[in-house]
Motif scaffolding. Structure first.
Motif, PDB file in Angstrom:
ATOM      1  N   LEU A 154       0.455  -1.079   0.245  1.00 53.69           N
ATOM      2  CA  LEU A 154      -0.060  -0.410   0.304  1.00 53.69           C
ATOM      3  C   LEU A 154       0.558   0.937   0.341  1.00 53.69           C
ATOM      4  O   LEU A 154       0.319   2.548  -0.556  1.00 53.69           O
ATOM      5  CB  LEU A 154      -1.512   0.419   0.977  1.00 53.69           C
ATOM      6  CG  LEU A 154      -1.930   1.067   1.635  1.00 53.69           C
ATOM      7  CD1 LEU A 154      -2.905   1.624   0.308  1.00 53.69           C
ATOM      8  CD2 LEU A 154      -2.409   1.345   3.101  1.00 53.69           C
ATOM      9  N   ARG A 155       1.987   0.916   0.852  1.00 54.23           N
ATOM     10  CA  ARG A 155       2.672   2.265   0.172  1.00 54.23           C
ATOM     11  C   ARG A 155       3.512   2.625  -0.840  1.00 54.23           C
ATOM     12  O   ARG A 155       3.073   3.896  -1.013  1.00 54.23           O
ATOM     13  CB  ARG A 155       3.815   1.988   1.952  1.00 54.23           C
ATOM     14  CG  ARG A 155       4.715   3.515   2.248  1.00 54.23           C
ATOM     15  CD  ARG A 155       5.901   3.169   3.474  1.00 54.23           C
ATOM     16  NE  ARG A 155       4.824   3.346   4.660  1.00 54.23           N
ATOM     17  CZ  ARG A 155       4.901   1.773   5.062  1.00 54.23           C
ATOM     18  NH1 ARG A 155       5.506   0.824   4.761  1.00 54.23           N
ATOM     19  NH2 ARG A 155       4.114   1.942   6.116  1.00 54.23           N
ATOM     20  N   PRO A 164      -4.399   9.551  -6.112  1.00 54.83           N
ATOM     21  CA  PRO A 164      -4.967   9.046  -4.989  1.00 54.83           C
ATOM     22  C   PRO A 164      -5.006   7.744  -4.847  1.00 54.83           C
ATOM     23  O   PRO A 164      -5.852   7.382  -5.501  1.00 54.83           O
ATOM     24  CB  PRO A 164      -5.726  10.206  -4.752  1.00 54.83           C
ATOM     25  CG  PRO A 164      -6.404  11.330  -5.451  1.00 54.83           C
ATOM     26  CD  PRO A 164      -5.322  10.806  -5.975  1.00 54.83           C
ATOM     27  N   VAL A 165      -5.199   7.185  -3.135  1.00 55.51           N
ATOM     28  CA  VAL A 165      -5.180   5.945  -3.576  1.00 55.51           C
ATOM     29  C   VAL A 165      -6.471   5.451  -2.310  1.00 55.51           C
ATOM     30  O   VAL A 165      -5.907   5.764  -0.316  1.00 55.51           O
ATOM     31  CB  VAL A 165      -3.622   5.100  -3.189  1.00 55.51           C
ATOM     32  CG1 VAL A 165      -4.253   3.664  -2.603  1.00 55.51           C
ATOM     33  CG2 VAL A 165      -2.547   5.477  -4.395  1.00 55.51           C
ATOM     34  N   VAL A 166      -7.034   4.612  -2.996  1.00 60.28           N
ATOM     35  CA  VAL A 166      -8.199   4.451  -0.904  1.00 60.28           C
ATOM     36  C   VAL A 166      -8.074   3.132  -1.075  1.00 60.28           C
ATOM     37  O   VAL A 166      -8.172   1.788  -2.209  1.00 60.28           O
ATOM     38  CB  VAL A 166      -9.739   5.003  -2.188  1.00 60.28           C
ATOM     39  CG1 VAL A 166     -10.998   3.734  -0.689  1.00 60.28           C
ATOM     40  CG2 VAL A 166      -9.911   5.871  -2.113  1.00 60.28           C
ATOM     41  N   ARG A 181      -0.562   6.485   7.678  1.00 67.06           N
ATOM     42  CA  ARG A 181       0.788   6.722   7.294  1.00 67.06           C
ATOM     43  C   ARG A 181       1.417   6.415   6.308  1.00 67.06           C
ATOM     44  O   ARG A 181       2.776   6.969   6.280  1.00 67.06           O
ATOM     45  CB  ARG A 181       0.999   6.142   8.698  1.00 67.06           C
ATOM     46  CG  ARG A 181       0.813   7.371   9.871  1.00 67.06           C
ATOM     47  CD  ARG A 181       1.656   5.797  11.323  1.00 67.06           C
ATOM     48  NE  ARG A 181       1.325   5.090  12.179  1.00 67.06           N
ATOM     49  CZ  ARG A 181       0.274   4.468  12.860  1.00 67.06           C
ATOM     50  NH1 ARG A 181      -0.172   5.748  13.343  1.00 67.06           N
ATOM     51  NH2 ARG A 181       0.514   2.960  13.348  1.00 67.06           N
ATOM     52  N   ALA A 182       0.863   5.361   5.856  1.00 65.14           N
ATOM     53  CA  ALA A 182       0.787   4.483   4.441  1.00 65.14           C
ATOM     54  C   ALA A 182       1.183   5.610   3.013  1.00 65.14           C
ATOM     55  O   ALA A 182       1.649   5.743   2.128  1.00 65.14           O
ATOM     56  CB  ALA A 182       0.829   3.102   4.294  1.00 65.14           C
ATOM     57  N   GLY A 183       0.083   6.256   3.268  1.00 59.03           N
ATOM     58  CA  GLY A 183      -0.044   8.191   2.300  1.00 59.03           C
ATOM     59  C   GLY A 183      -1.267   7.464   2.242  1.00 59.03           C
ATOM     60  O   GLY A 183      -1.723   8.182   1.120  1.00 59.03           O
ATOM     61  N   ALA A 184      -2.242   6.728   2.463  1.00 56.53           N
ATOM     62  CA  ALA A 184      -3.396   6.703   1.260  1.00 56.53           C
ATOM     63  C   ALA A 184      -4.076   7.983   1.982  1.00 56.53           C
ATOM     64  O   ALA A 184      -4.204   8.647   2.926  1.00 56.53           O
ATOM     65  CB  ALA A 184      -4.997   5.767   2.208  1.00 56.53           C
TER      66      ALA A 184
END
Length: 217
Positions: A154-155, A164-166, A181-184
């Motif tokens: 995911l990161r 953007p990532v959901v 925290r992984a940036g999602a």
């Protein structure tokens, strides 16, 4: 920048936070509670009712969410337009992103489910604005037949895709901060919001944890 593209960019900038998926017996109750609890995005996902009923629910959710949350419609680009929603989310059995774009137009969002980084890159290249990436964790609601991708992948997706990532699947109060925290951009939930009493309070706790995770170094 054309007004339609600017409108899509403004919507994309709001694609943040807890992303609830409503359906089942009382999607309007779910939407009201989740939005009151701070959900940033509501996806209307109803697969077992006639199109007219889905459209009516989507229109009502759009009314409930006005000025507070984005609304996406699962699968049905046509119903997203008719309902005045902010966009559509499509999966493997739905319209390709480019075809969905031709239906919803240039100002609405198109999201696409992706199971791998290659899938995600292909979806964005085909016209998706964002991807629902996962399963990140084992699903709490349905078997997917796909191994969990985990936080590390995911990161990597969040860092490399340029969109953007959901994060999807298995997200709960105990891991939603890790997802942030992984940036999602968003954490998609069903059971975590609606699997117990007081979905408003449950959503509020998820939103607070996601926000705190996003602020963490």
């Amino acid at each position: 920048m054309p007004a339609s593209v600017a409108g899509r960019a403004a919507r994309l900038a709001r694609l943040r936070g807890v992303y609830v998926i409503v359906g089942g017996a009382n999607p309007l109750y779910q939407a009201r509670a989740a939005i009151a609890g701070g959900a940033g995005v509501v996806q209307v996902r109803i697969k077992d009712r006639p199109s007219g009923e889905v459209l009516e629910v989507a229109r009502r959710v759009v009314e409930i969410a006005a000025g507070r949350a984005l609304v996406l419609v699962n699968d049905r680009a046509d119903l997203a337009v008719l309902a005045g929603a902010d966009g559509v989310h499509v999966g493997d059995e739905d319209l390709p992103p480019g075809e969905a774009r031709s239906v919803v137009g240039p100002d609405r969002l198109v999201g696409r489910t992706a199971r791998t980084l290659d899938d995600a890159r292909a979806a964005i290249a085909a016209g998706a604005d964002h991807v629902g990436f996962g399963p990140v964790f084992p699903s709490r609601t349905k078997p997917l037949g796909v191994a969990p991708r985990g936080i590390a992948l995911l990161r990597e997706a969040c860092a490399s895709l340029g969109a953007p990532v959901v994060a999807i699947s298995g997200i709960a109060l105990e891991n939603v901060a890790e997802v942030a925290r992984a940036g999602a951009a968003c954490a998609a939930v069903i059971e975590a919001a609606f699997g117990g009493p007081d979905p408003e309070a449950r959503t509020r706790a998820l939103a607070a944890a996601f926000e705190a995770g996003g602020r963490a170094p």
